[in-house]
Design an enzyme around this catalytic site. Structure first.
Site, PDB file in Angstrom:
ATOM      1  N   PRO A 131       0.786  -1.238   0.000  1.00 43.44           N
ATOM      2  CA  PRO A 131       0.000   0.000   0.000  1.00 43.44           C
ATOM      3  C   PRO A 131       0.815   1.283   0.000  1.00 43.44           C
ATOM      4  O   PRO A 131       0.232   2.356   0.038  1.00 43.44           O
ATOM      5  CB  PRO A 131      -0.779  -0.103   1.313  1.00 43.44           C
ATOM      6  CG  PRO A 131       0.090  -0.907   2.215  1.00 43.44           C
ATOM      7  CD  PRO A 131       0.887  -1.828   1.352  1.00 43.44           C
ATOM      8  N   CYS A 132       2.137   1.187  -0.060  1.00 40.26           N
ATOM      9  CA  CYS A 132       2.918   2.410   0.168  1.00 40.26           C
ATOM     10  C   CYS A 132       2.691   3.500  -0.880  1.00 40.26           C
ATOM     11  O   CYS A 132       2.918   4.668  -0.621  1.00 40.26           O
ATOM     12  CB  CYS A 132       4.399   2.108   0.332  1.00 40.26           C
ATOM     13  SG  CYS A 132       5.046   0.982  -0.891  1.00 40.26           S
ATOM     14  N   ASN A 133       2.239   3.121  -2.089  1.00 41.57           N
ATOM     15  CA  ASN A 133       2.002   4.156  -3.100  1.00 41.57           C
ATOM     16  C   ASN A 133       0.532   4.505  -3.278  1.00 41.57           C
ATOM     17  O   ASN A 133       0.172   5.299  -4.145  1.00 41.57           O
ATOM     18  CB  ASN A 133       2.557   3.698  -4.461  1.00 41.57           C
ATOM     19  CG  ASN A 133       4.074   3.758  -4.473  1.00 41.57           C
ATOM     20  OD1 ASN A 133       4.657   4.695  -3.943  1.00 41.57           O
ATOM     21  ND2 ASN A 133       4.692   2.755  -5.054  1.00 41.57           N
TER      22      ASN A 133
END
Lengths: 222, 269
Positions: free
Chosen positions: A173-175
């Site tokens: 989910p980091c982006n």
């Protein structure tokens, strides 16, 4: 920007769920929406495998030789499907070429750390065996495969499900927040995307990477 | 920058005594192999430190299992290799009797419970993703995103090769904060036996500028459970509940930059 709170997440999920029920799209709510970190959506889907590398169904209809403990979700169903493929498929010219069914289990949970939804999923072949990481990478949709596989170790890996505590594949989910901000830029009023629109935009983007399709009616019903 | 550098070094050097035996169902020889004894760094991960264990047992298992993934079990429970060694020790053994007795398996991999670990890349990817997540909580991810990938590599190699200076040369940047504010949120995982870890948002300071303590965290996320004799263990020690979280985060975090807190209820001690 591009992030949502847990309350916004659960609210959007419940709206999405209502729509799913109207469209008979099969999503279910799990856990307690009022308890932080406990709530998620789930969907089971049987998809014809996009690849043909599974061994002939006839051989694999035996019970799992490794004696692995079976997942308690739908393994019996998977076995029955397998038998149908073996015995009753008159249109199959050659069993070794027949496509197999993969059972996907999709979960939408909330990431406390990134303040965005996260897609977790598992995929089982016709004998109820979990697909490996390499097999999952090979099944990333063609239009995303270059992007994902370029940094595969940072994009799609096995993680511990935050509510269930067992292994699931995850699209990192980091982006997500950055991506969801891009969605806002596409709007005339530049207002941040929220609520049901957020969920549908998010799910249509991430879901399609791993074979989850959103019927077009979702977009029309907003 | 953390002032108490000696503590960082002590934490880094923490070790646990482990004794590994081969699972009897995987033993293919008439006489069982000797158990393998080793001291394992608390801060590492089992797949990084068990090559020798695997080699030791390799000639006692059937050749079919030669390429199988080895997995460890403690008293019937498969060990989640993606948790740091020290966390697993504090949760499962707690030093009740030493060494910690483990069983090595080469068959029947419990894929419902354990993440697969087919190579060191899996461990590396897991470690880096935890670092990113922790920095997301501390600094909105700005510090780790601005690092070059060689810095990420240095953190990983420092961990793998037990090189404190190499690791902390980069990690100190991730521990950076102003004394007045601290981190945005404290990255922590609260581990209880037999359930997934609790992870929530918590700030190091209250609105009126008071330092949030370990006791505050427990009160907020475990309000119903508090019995005499419950142990709260961080890095193998029982931290006083009035310790500020910011300090704990800077000094007692694992290399993944998370503060792993083990809550051991009294009946299980």
């Amino acid at each position: 920007m591009g992030t949502i709170s847990y309350e916004e997440f659960t609210g959007s999920c419940l709206e999405f769920l209502k729509l799913s029920q109207e469209l008979r799209d099969g999503w279910e709510a799990k856990g307690d929406a009022l308890q932080e970190g406990n709530f998620y959506l789930m969907k089971l889907e049987r998809i014809e495998d996009v690849l043909r590398d599974c061994p002939p169904p006839r051989e694999k209809c035996d019970s799992d030789k490794d004696g692995n403990t079976k997942d308690n979700i739908g393994t019996i169903d998977i076995m029955e499907d397998c038998e149908e493929l073996c015995l009753e498929d008159p249109s199959a010219i050659d069993n070794t070429c027949s496509k197999t069914i993969i059972t996907y289990e999709y979960h939408i949970t909330y990431s406390i750390s990134y303040s965005v939804p996260v897609l977790y999923f598992n995929a089982y072949n016709h004998s109820g065996k979990l697909l490996t990481l390499q097999e999952m990478w090979r099944r990333v949709s063609p239009q995303h495969s270059e992007q994902i596989l370029h940094q595969k170790w940072e994009s799609l890996t096995q993680q511990e499900h935050p509510v269930l505590g067992r292994p699931f594949y995850q699209l990192h989910p980091c982006n997500t927040a950055k991506l969801m901000t891009e969605f806002s830029k596409g709007r005339k009023d530049l207002a941040p995307v929220k609520g049901l629109t957020y969920m549908i935009s998010w799910l249509s983007t991430f879901g399609q990477v791993v074979g989850l399709k959103l019927p077009i009616l979702y977009f029309q019903c907003q | 920058m953390a002032e108490d550098r000696e503590i960082l070094r002590e934490v880094w050097d923490g070790r646990v005594a482990v004794c590994v035996q081969l699972a009897s169902e995987d033993c293919n020889t008439l006489s069982a192999p000797d158990p393998y004894y080793l001291m394992v760094p608390r801060l590492s991960y089992f797949p990084l430190v068990t090559d020798k264990v695997r080699k030791h047992f390799l000639r006692f298992i059937t050749t079919e299992l030669n390429d199988a993934e080895m997995w460890l079990e403690s008293d019937g429970t498969p060990l989640k290799w993606h948790y740091p060694v020290g966390v697993l020790f504090d949760l499962h053994c707690g030093g009740a009797s030493l060494p910690w007795n483990l069983t090595a398996h080469f068959s029947h991999f419990p894929e419902q419970e354990l993440i697969k670990c087919s190579s060191r890349e899996v461990v590396e990817s897991h470690f880096l993703s935890s670092l990113k997540e922790a920095d997301g909580l501390k600094h909105r991810g700005q510090i780790i995103t601005n690092m070059q990938s060689k810095d990420h590599k240095q953190l990983w190699m420092g961990l793998c090769n037990d090189k404190f200076d190499q690791f902390w040369a980069i990690n100190r940047k991730l521990m950076d904060s102003t004394p007045e504010e601290g981190f945005k949120h404290i990255p922590f995982r609260l581990h209880l036996p037999c359930q997934p870890p609790i992870q929530r948002l918590i700030r190091p300071l209250t609105d009126d500028g008071r330092k949030v303590t370990l006791g505050d965290l427990l009160q907020e996320f475990l309000p119903d459970s508090s019995n005499e004799g419950d142990r709260v263990v961080i890095q193998g020690i029982e931290a006083p509940r009035e310790t500020p979280l910011q300090w704990l985060s800077e000094h007692l975090s694992h290399p993944d930059n998370f503060l792993h807190i083990c809550y051991i209820p009294t009946q299980m001690s």
